[in-house]
Each structure stands twice: as structure tokens, then as C-alpha cells.
Scaffold this active site. Structure first.
Site, PDB file in Angstrom:
ATOM      1  CG  ASP A  17      -2.051  -1.019   1.086  1.00 39.06           C
ATOM      2  OD1 ASP A  17      -1.808  -2.079   0.475  1.00 39.06           O
ATOM      3  OD2 ASP A  17      -3.150  -0.776   1.599  1.00 39.06           O
ATOM      4  NE  ARG A  96      -1.393   1.419  12.884  1.00 42.42           N
ATOM      5  CZ  ARG A  96      -0.492   0.515  12.539  1.00 42.42           C
ATOM      6  NH1 ARG A  96       0.727   0.597  13.031  1.00 42.42           N
ATOM      7  NH2 ARG A  96      -0.774  -0.457  11.725  1.00 42.42           N
ATOM      8  CG  ASP A 125      -4.363   1.024  11.990  1.00 41.89           C
ATOM      9  OD1 ASP A 125      -4.578   1.006  13.207  1.00 41.89           O
ATOM     10  OD2 ASP A 125      -3.732   0.139  11.395  1.00 41.89           O
ATOM     11  CB  SER A 181      -3.073  -6.704   5.675  1.00 41.33           C
ATOM     12  OG  SER A 181      -2.404  -5.640   6.308  1.00 41.33           O
TER      13      SER A 181
END
Length: 429
Positions: A17, A96, A125, A181
Site C-alpha cells: 500500500d 499508532r 488505523d 495484510s
């Protein structure tokens, strides 16, 4: 070539990505600064740097934030016994805000108006990254390609993204044969998307935890098949009397000791990972309103969760602990939803930290075949009175007093079942 739009700092991972997004941002006219956070993942960072530069990044930052991740984010979660929906230890959710904090710092250092990320428009996220960015720098502008129609209409799925990567000579680790992922950091590894979106069990009568290899212990595990090594490992885990966080782990087998926050956590990951500790396959509720399947492995976090839970029960007052459990539930929800830097979450961290003043001592435990077994505990602040609780010694306790205690506590339940007097109750004169 599109007209220049300024500088954007991209939270870059080197995966499919963000590699494609880096090239796409340049197509849109941005000058791209790539930021790769070293947060404990096993990665060739120099190769990632060279890849980003080859794709057109004008500068690449590789920032090691592992130590602050443990000390400023994982330790508060351990103190809270943070657990989302009773099972998830928040490995991604804790990482994060740590990553995004450095993202904002680099943007300010570079004088960039924009930051960008590769989070999807359906996930958590995007919220976590952006709430952190706006909390720390309200004037920052976020470019989220997966929410822009010109991007997601061009790339409706991973197949189109991989075709774009092939066209632009972008090497990526994801192939059509392994379409899932993976997110790895010091606390955990998560797998989702692709074939893992099907929640049905695979195999014949046996639970297969994961299709790809587990990173921490090096191979897949099937229920009923022993995880190597075959013998239990015993550890002692100490809690500092001043800071109320884990400060030492000792392997009682070989005497190995780890004391610093980072090396302690890495060591526990290695030990617990070899025993298959901390693996879960769950369906959870995302903040954006949908259910998703996630497969997680959190070895060190699982050991510390059980160890802290045990020493806390040993040293904390019952009523304080009840209140603290409620705070922990709210804290876990806030962290999962991306509100680490909110006023309410900061307040909760202060309250939870205050509750830990008596939580000191040593826990002895064993890890074996995916399980953590508590073997014993001791503390200078223990509330456990062996003589008082003993069945062999009366101690400073009068058993006859329990009769009145029981009678008083029975009044409410007995009264609710007693028939009222005929004719109803008379009101007092």
C-alpha cells in the site's frame, strides 16, 4: 507532471500500500518525505530506505521509537490490564499514536503542511493516526488516499494495486498467493484481510490458528500439537517499587536476567513466542461500526498481563480495584478507538497510575504450550494475611461475628420475597 502541491510526510512501511501510495503522491504533485518507524519489527531498514529513495522520496527518515513505545505506551497499558472486548491486548492500537506522534514531529521539522498514511477507509488505523495528528498539530492537513474517490476508484482491490506496482517497477512482499495484510511491532503481530476475512474454521476437526508462519516462534501451530520446546520455562518477574512498572525478569533455569524496559520486553517475546503464548483468533467490533476478524500474537504482553493482574490482586484494596477495573475498561475502549491524546484518556492514565502505588513485588510464573501459569507471588505491600485467612488458626477473628454479618446481608433478598400484609401497608400516622 501535476502542479506542485508542497511537501507531504508519508508514514511509510515499505509494503504494497504505502509503496504504491508514495508513487501515486508524486503523480499528484507532492514532494514526498518517507518516514519509517522502527517499532520493533524485524525488517531490513536500510533496504527499505533505498527502496523509498528509488521510488522517488526526496528524503527518508528511519526513526527508532521502540524504547518510548515500551515505556510510554505499553507500560501504561500493562498497568491498566488493558483488554479490548475481553481478549485483544491492543498491540496495533497502542503503536499508532506512538508512530503518529513522530510523524507530526517530522512534518514540523520539514515545514510540511501535509502528512499521509496508507490506512484503509474501513479500518481503525485511519482514526488513530488522524486523531493523534490533529491533537498534536491542529493545523496539519491529512492526505488519506484510501478515502479519496480518485484513488479507491482506480484501485478497488489489491489486484489492481499489484498491477500498478508491476507497471511502475515497485517490488512488494504481497503476492496473489499470500493475499493478507500483516502488521508487526514490538508488542504483537496481526494478520487480517484477504483469505482471513472468511471467519469459517479450516481443516478437519482441528483448529488451525494461522495460514502463514508465526513470526515469534517460527512456525504454524495446530491445536493438539505440542509447541516447542516441550518443557515448561519458569520466570520471575519483578515490579519496581518506585515507578510501578516491570523492571526485571529472571529465567530461573539459566539465571539470565533482563532489566531495561526494551531488552526485558524483547526477551519475554522470545521466550513466550517459543511456547506459543499469546495467540488469538477473534472477531472484534471496529470503531467505524463493522465486525472484523483479526489474528494476533502477543507473547510478552500476555505474560505481563497475567503477572500484573496477579500482583495487583495481591496488593490492591478490593474497592479500589473495582473502580480501577471500570477505568481500565474505558481506557481500553479509548485506546482502541484512537483517543490516546484526548483529555479523558490522559485523565484516566493519571488515575490508573495513582492506583498502582501499592502494586509492587515479584511474580513467579511458568510458560508452557501456549499457557501462562502463575506459581507464586510476594510483595512488601501485600494485603494477604496468612494467619487471618488460615483454617487452622483462629487469629484475630471471631467466627461468631459472621452470624450477624450473614443475617444483615440476607435482609434485602429475604424482604423482596416476603408477601406483603393483607390490605396493604398502613402509612405512618
Amino acid at each position: 507532471m501535476a502542479q506542485s502541491k508542497g511537501t507531504v510526510v508519508l508514514a511509510y512501511s515499505g509494503g504494497l500500500d504505502t509503496s504504491c501510495i508514495l508513487v501515486w503522491l508524486k503523480e499528484q504533485g507532492y514532494e514526498v518525505v518517507a518516514y519509517l518507524a522502527n517499532i520493533g519489527q524485524k525488517e531490513d531498514f536500510e533496504a527499505a530506505r533505498m527502496k523509498a529513495l528509488a521510488l522517488g522520496a526526496k528524503k527518508v527518515y528511519i526513526e527508532d521509537i521502540s524504547k518510548e513505545f515500551v515505556e510510554e505506551f505499553i507500560w501504561p497499558a500493562v498497568q491498566a490490564n488493558a483488554l479490548y472486548e475481553d481478549r485483544y491486548l491492543l498491540g496495533t492500537a497502542l503503536a499508532r499514536p506512538c508512530i503518529a506522534r513522530k510523524l507530526v514531529e517530522i512534518a514540523q521539522r520539514e515545514g510540511a503542511q501535509y502528512v499521509a498514511h496508507g490506512a484503509t477507509g474501513k479500518g481503525n488505523d485511519q482514526v488513530r493516526f488522524e486523531l493523534t495528528c490533529y491533537a498534536l498539530c491542529p493545523n496539519i492537513k491529512v492526505v488519506a488516499p484510501w478515502r479519496l474517490p480518485e484513488f479507491y476508484q482506480r484501485f478497488p482491490g489489491r489486484r489492481e494495486l499489484m498491477e500498478y506496482a508491476k507497471k511502475h517497477g515497485i517490488p512488494v512482499p504481497v503476492t496473489p498467493q499470500t493475499p493478507w495484510s500483516m502488521d508487526e511491532n514490538l508488542m504483537h503481530i496481526s494478520y487480517e484481510a484477504g483469505i482471513l476475512e472468511n471467519p469459517k474454521p479450516r481443516g478437519r476437526g482441528r483448529l488451525v490458528y494461522l495460514q502463514p508462519n508465526w513470526k515469534f516462534h517460527g512456525g504454524p501451530c495446530v491445536a493438539g500439537r505440542p509447541c516447542r520446546p516441550l518443557w515448561p520455562l519458569r520466570l520471575s518477574r519483578h515490579v519496581n517499587c518506585r515507578r510501578r512498572v516491570p523492571v526485571k525478569v529472571t529465567n530461573t533455569g539459566d539465571g539470565a536476567t533482563r532489566c531495561s524496559a526494551l531488552e526485558l520486553f524483547v526477551y519475554l517475546n522470545d521466550i513466550a513466542g517459543k511456547h506459543g503464548v499469546g495467540r488469538i483468533d477473534i472477531v472484534e467490533n471496529r470503531f467505524v461500526g463493522m465486525k472484523s476478524r483479526g489474528i494476533y500474537e502477543t507473547p510478552a504482553g500476555t505474560i505481563l498481563y497475567h503477572a500484573h493482574l496477579d500482583i495487583e490482586a495481591f496488593t490492591m484494596d478490593r474497592e479500589v480495584r473495582k473502580i480501577k477495573q471500570g477505568l481500565a475498561l474505558k481506557f481500553s475502549e479509548l485506546v482502541y478507538n484512537g483517543f490516546w491524546h484526548s483529555p479523558e484518556c490522559e485523565f484516566l492514565r493519571l488515575c490508573i497510575g495513582r492506583s498502582q502505588e501499592s502494586v509492587v513485588g515479584t511474580v513467579r510464573l511458568s510458560v508452557f504450550k501456549g499457557q501462562v501459569y502463575i506459581l507464586g507471588r510476594e510483595s512488601p505491600r501485600s494485603l494477604y494475611n496468612e494467619e487471618l485467612v488460615s483454617m487452622n488458626v483462629q487469629g484475630d477473628y471471631e467466627p461468631a461475628d459472621a452470624t450477624g454479618f450473614i443475617n444483615i446481608n440476607s435482609l434485602r433478598s429475604a424482604g423482596s420475597r416476603r408477601d406483603p400484609p393483607r390490605g396493604g401497608r398502613k402509612s405512618p400516622q
